[in-house]
Design an enzyme around this catalytic site. Structure first.
Site, PDB file in Angstrom:
ATOM      1  N   GLU A 218      88.755 -40.267   3.193  1.00 43.10           N
ATOM      2  CA  GLU A 218      87.953 -41.082   3.785  1.00 43.10           C
ATOM      3  C   GLU A 218      88.077 -41.645   5.259  1.00 43.10           C
ATOM      4  OE1 GLU A 218      84.854 -41.189   2.612  1.00 43.10           O
ATOM      5  OE2 GLU A 218      84.671 -40.850   1.015  1.00 43.10           O
ATOM      6  N   HIS A 221      87.518 -39.909   7.974  1.00 41.90           N
ATOM      7  CA  HIS A 221      86.373 -39.835   8.318  1.00 41.90           C
ATOM      8  C   HIS A 221      86.507 -41.433   9.924  1.00 41.90           C
ATOM      9  CE1 HIS A 221      83.737 -37.486   6.594  1.00 41.90           C
ATOM     10  NE2 HIS A 221      84.203 -37.478   5.307  1.00 41.90           N
ATOM     11  N   HIS A 227      82.395 -33.030   7.288  1.00 36.62           N
ATOM     12  CA  HIS A 227      82.636 -32.175   7.038  1.00 36.62           C
ATOM     13  C   HIS A 227      82.508 -30.789   7.829  1.00 36.62           C
ATOM     14  CE1 HIS A 227      81.371 -35.027   3.036  1.00 36.62           C
ATOM     15  NE2 HIS A 227      82.875 -35.127   3.956  1.00 36.62           N
TER      16      HIS A 227
END
Length: 325
Positions: A218, A221, A227
């Protein structure tokens, strides 16, 4: 209403029904949900059975006709407006504290790395938020605080200059489908990170190192939404940094760890979502139980497990009907 179609769905156990013109699309449904229930489109996910599965805004097919969804079961998976407001308030409070208490320049001393100390105050998680309506929220707080104070996580956040406003736990029931379980979410590149701390039956916690690996995913991100190769290269780098800088190798002896779970085998083949502008989700494949939050508030372990068993049987019956459709 003449010349109209009726679309119904459930949200947190409540049934809603809207009227649309025959040529309306799923994008019109998302707009109506926002207007009527104050749930932003970016937070909307529709579980449609049989056949279609999970559809997330802005949708693979934004002009999917609502007429094709007649006689299908639709469940809206989205937080309540009150939950969104709570997270927003926590994020704002964290930013306000950072503005109110600016970091002063560190004074060098003989036996302390003041630059490191200053960076650790800046590049960290602003607010820890366990879910108060689930059992034993203080234990969840200790889990989140341990992640925040993990030597490897702190080192990687300093290196990449990561700041996250809110670190909170995820309600497993709100992020479970027939096909997968979501382990983590990153909203708006570091505004909020949610982690699935609890086991599916709410009777314990997942293994610490499995959740720490989810947190590495996470954190990546914060930089990359999709991705793609860049995302996976950064994720692998963060995981390596966390391992190298964890001088305790995860803490004390494994049997003494509060959040050691020898039955948690982790991710067997990583199933990820498509990422997206709101960040991404780290998803664990496999069937699982689902218990709506509205039916679990204030329940003890036995009641939660009973609800989970009931929901599992219900999902199995629905799946059998869907496969025969």
């Amino acid at each position: 209403m003449a010349d109209s179609i009726s679309i119904s769905f459930t949200h947190h156990g409540n049934r809603h029904e809207f009227q649309f013109s025959p040529d309306s699309t799923i994008s019109d449904l998302a707009e109506q949900v926002f207007s009527s229930l104050s749930i932003p489109q970016a937070n909307q996910k529709f579980m449609i059975t049989p056949k279609l599965g999970l559809l997330k805004y802005p949708f693979p097919d934004p002009v999917l006709p609502l007429s094709s969804l007649l006689n299908k079961k639709i469940v809206l998976l989205a937080p309540l407006p009150s939950e969104l407001a709570s997270l927003s308030d926590a994020s704002a409070a964290s930013k306000s504290r950072q503005r109110s208490f600016p970091i002063k320049a560190a004074t060098p001393a003989r036996h302390r790395d003041w630059r490191k100390a200053q960076d650790e105050v800046t590049y960290t998680f602003g607010t820890i938020v366990p879910l108060p309506y689930l059992p034993n929220p203080e234990k969840s707080r200790r889990f989140l605080e341990r992640l925040r104070d993990d030597a490897g996580i702190k080192a990687s956040m300093r290196k990449h200059k990561f700041s996250v406003a809110v670190l909170t736990e995820m309600n497993p029931a709100e992020h479970t489908t027939h096909e997968s379980r979501t382990l983590g979410l990153n909203r708006n590149r570091g505004e909020v990170i949610e982690l699935r701390l609890r086991t599916d039956a709410y009777d314990g916690y997942r293994d610490y190192k499995i959740i720490r690996k989810t947190l590495c995913h996470e954190l990546a991100h914060n930089v990359f939404g999709e991705h793609d190769r860049n995302f996976w290269d950064l994720t692998n780098a963060i995981e390596k940094e966390v391992e190298e800088n964890d001088w305790r190798s995860g803490g004390h002896a494994l049997t003494d760890q509060e959040f050691y779970n020898p039955d948690d085998s982790g991710v067997e083949g990583e199933h990820m979502d498509g990422g997206g502008w709101t960040g991404g989700e780290f998803v664990l494949g496999g069937n699982n139980t689902s218990v709506h939050e509205s039916t679990t508030q204030g329940l003890g372990r036995r009641e939660l497990m009973a609800h989970a068993a009931e929901e599992r049987m219900k999902k199995q019956r629905d799946a059998s009907k869907g496969s025969g459709a």
